[in-house]
Design a protein around this motif. Structure first.
Motif, mmCIF file in Angstrom:
data_model
loop_
_atom_site.group_PDB
_atom_site.id
_atom_site.type_symbol
_atom_site.label_atom_id
_atom_site.label_comp_id
_atom_site.label_asym_id
_atom_site.label_seq_id
_atom_site.Cartn_x
_atom_site.Cartn_y
_atom_site.Cartn_z
ATOM 1 N N UNK A 122 0.826 -1.210 0.000
ATOM 2 C CA UNK A 122 0.000 0.000 0.000
ATOM 3 C C UNK A 122 0.859 1.259 0.000
ATOM 4 N N UNK A 123 1.947 1.250 0.767
ATOM 5 C CA UNK A 123 2.836 2.409 0.775
ATOM 6 C C UNK A 123 3.442 2.636 -0.606
ATOM 7 N N UNK A 124 3.810 1.562 -1.286
ATOM 8 C CA UNK A 124 4.341 1.678 -2.635
ATOM 9 C C UNK A 124 3.294 2.280 -3.560
ATOM 10 N N UNK A 125 2.043 1.830 -3.415
ATOM 11 C CA UNK A 125 0.956 2.380 -4.231
ATOM 12 C C UNK A 125 0.784 3.870 -3.982
ATOM 13 N N UNK A 126 0.839 4.280 -2.718
ATOM 14 C CA UNK A 126 0.688 5.694 -2.372
ATOM 15 C C UNK A 126 1.784 6.509 -3.040
ATOM 16 N N UNK A 184 -13.357 13.923 -3.052
ATOM 17 C CA UNK A 184 -12.868 12.679 -2.488
ATOM 18 C C UNK A 184 -11.830 13.019 -1.435
ATOM 19 N N UNK A 185 -11.480 12.072 -0.588
ATOM 20 C CA UNK A 185 -10.490 12.342 0.462
ATOM 21 C C UNK A 185 -9.134 12.710 -0.136
ATOM 22 N N UNK A 186 -8.289 13.324 0.665
ATOM 23 C CA UNK A 186 -6.957 13.701 0.190
ATOM 24 C C UNK A 186 -6.125 12.491 -0.224
ATOM 25 N N UNK A 187 -5.177 12.728 -1.102
ATOM 26 C CA UNK A 187 -4.263 11.679 -1.542
ATOM 27 C C UNK A 187 -3.592 11.022 -0.336
ATOM 28 N N UNK A 188 -3.510 9.713 -0.364
ATOM 29 C CA UNK A 188 -2.906 8.971 0.736
ATOM 30 C C UNK A 188 -3.909 8.455 1.750
ATOM 31 N N UNK A 240 -7.956 9.074 -8.702
ATOM 32 C CA UNK A 240 -7.215 7.810 -8.794
ATOM 33 C C UNK A 240 -7.231 7.094 -7.457
ATOM 34 N N UNK A 241 -7.324 5.765 -7.544
ATOM 35 C CA UNK A 241 -7.214 4.919 -6.369
ATOM 36 C C UNK A 241 -6.320 3.734 -6.711
ATOM 37 N N UNK A 242 -5.706 3.183 -5.683
ATOM 38 C CA UNK A 242 -4.957 1.936 -5.812
ATOM 39 C C UNK A 242 -5.654 0.931 -4.910
ATOM 40 N N UNK A 243 -5.975 -0.234 -5.466
ATOM 41 C CA UNK A 243 -6.654 -1.268 -4.707
ATOM 42 C C UNK A 243 -5.735 -2.462 -4.491
ATOM 43 N N UNK A 244 -5.719 -2.949 -3.261
ATOM 44 C CA UNK A 244 -4.969 -4.166 -2.935
ATOM 45 C C UNK A 244 -5.977 -5.304 -2.891
ATOM 46 N N UNK A 245 -5.748 -6.324 -3.698
ATOM 47 C CA UNK A 245 -6.648 -7.464 -3.766
ATOM 48 C C UNK A 245 -5.975 -8.712 -3.201
ATOM 49 N N UNK A 246 -6.795 -9.632 -2.720
ATOM 50 C CA UNK A 246 -6.281 -10.909 -2.214
ATOM 51 C C UNK A 246 -7.098 -12.041 -2.812
ATOM 52 N N UNK A 257 -6.346 2.948 -1.408
ATOM 53 C CA UNK A 257 -5.793 4.248 -1.024
ATOM 54 C C UNK A 257 -6.084 5.237 -2.152
ATOM 55 N N UNK A 258 -6.452 6.460 -1.759
ATOM 56 C CA UNK A 258 -6.698 7.517 -2.740
ATOM 57 C C UNK A 258 -5.382 8.065 -3.243
ATOM 58 N N UNK A 259 -5.348 8.408 -4.523
ATOM 59 C CA UNK A 259 -4.141 8.961 -5.122
ATOM 60 C C UNK A 259 -4.267 10.431 -5.364
#
Length: 182
Positions: free
Chosen positions: A26-30, A86-90, A157-163, A180-182
């Motif tokens: 997630x940190x990498x995505x942010x 939308x919420x702030x980036x991160x 933009x968003x980054x989604x972590x899937x399992x 996480x919002x980008x």
């Protein structure tokens, strides 16, 4: 002359625990998303709606009878407004929030031919964004094997972590774990 290395050269002696890997992902995505420099909308000044519930449906056919579809209700935040706020980036947000039993039931349903789109991580990410944020048309890019980046119709933009909580590999369902919002 080829160089040969012992088989264990690239194996970690103490692999990171799963939560640490998820946090690092997630940190990498942010970092990746925040380096894109998106300026399409100002940060929101208010928080998104409080969590309620989400129901999973097929992205291809909402006309199937309810009897043919197994119940896949999942606790989680409700759909947010499709406006430009939308919420702030991160800012992170929860995923689908399926329990182990719900994941197992969903995997069994997919194994029985229901909701085959659950086997495609990009489709799962797009359906999640449609249900959570009202994004009817999002653009997807894949990152690491468990990350999908989406850009909404308003440029958000968003980054989604899937399992894959039940079965792993080509026959395993994908579930959104967090974002996480980008």
């Amino acid at each position: 002359m080829p160089i040969t290395l012992p088989n264990n050269v690239f194996r970690a002696r103490n692999p990171l625990p799963q939560p640490a890997v998820t946090i690092l992902g997630l940190l990498t995505c942010v970092i990746v998303i925040s380096s894109c420099g998106t300026t399409s909308s100002p940060p929101a000044t208010s928080r998104p709606p409080a969590p309620t519930s989400t129901t999973v449906v097929s992205p291809h056919s909402a006309s199937r009878s309810a009897a043919a579809q197994p119940s896949t209700s999942a606790p989680g935040p409700s759909r947010q407004s499709a406006s430009n706020t939308h919420p702030p980036s991160g800012t992170t947000f929860a995923g689908e929030g399926l329990t182990a039993q719900q994941s197992s039931d969903l995997q069994q349903a997919v194994d029985n031919g229901h909701q085959p789109w659950r086997l495609d991580r990009v489709q799962v990410a797009k359906v999640f964004a449609q249900q959570r944020f009202g994004w009817s048309d999002s653009q997807a890019e894949t990152g690491a094997p468990t990350v999908v980046f989406l850009t909404g119709p308003d440029g958000s933009r968003i980054a989604l972590h899937l399992t894959q909580p039940a079965t792993r590999g080509d026959q395993g369902i994908w579930v959104v774990d967090s974002g996480v919002w980008g």
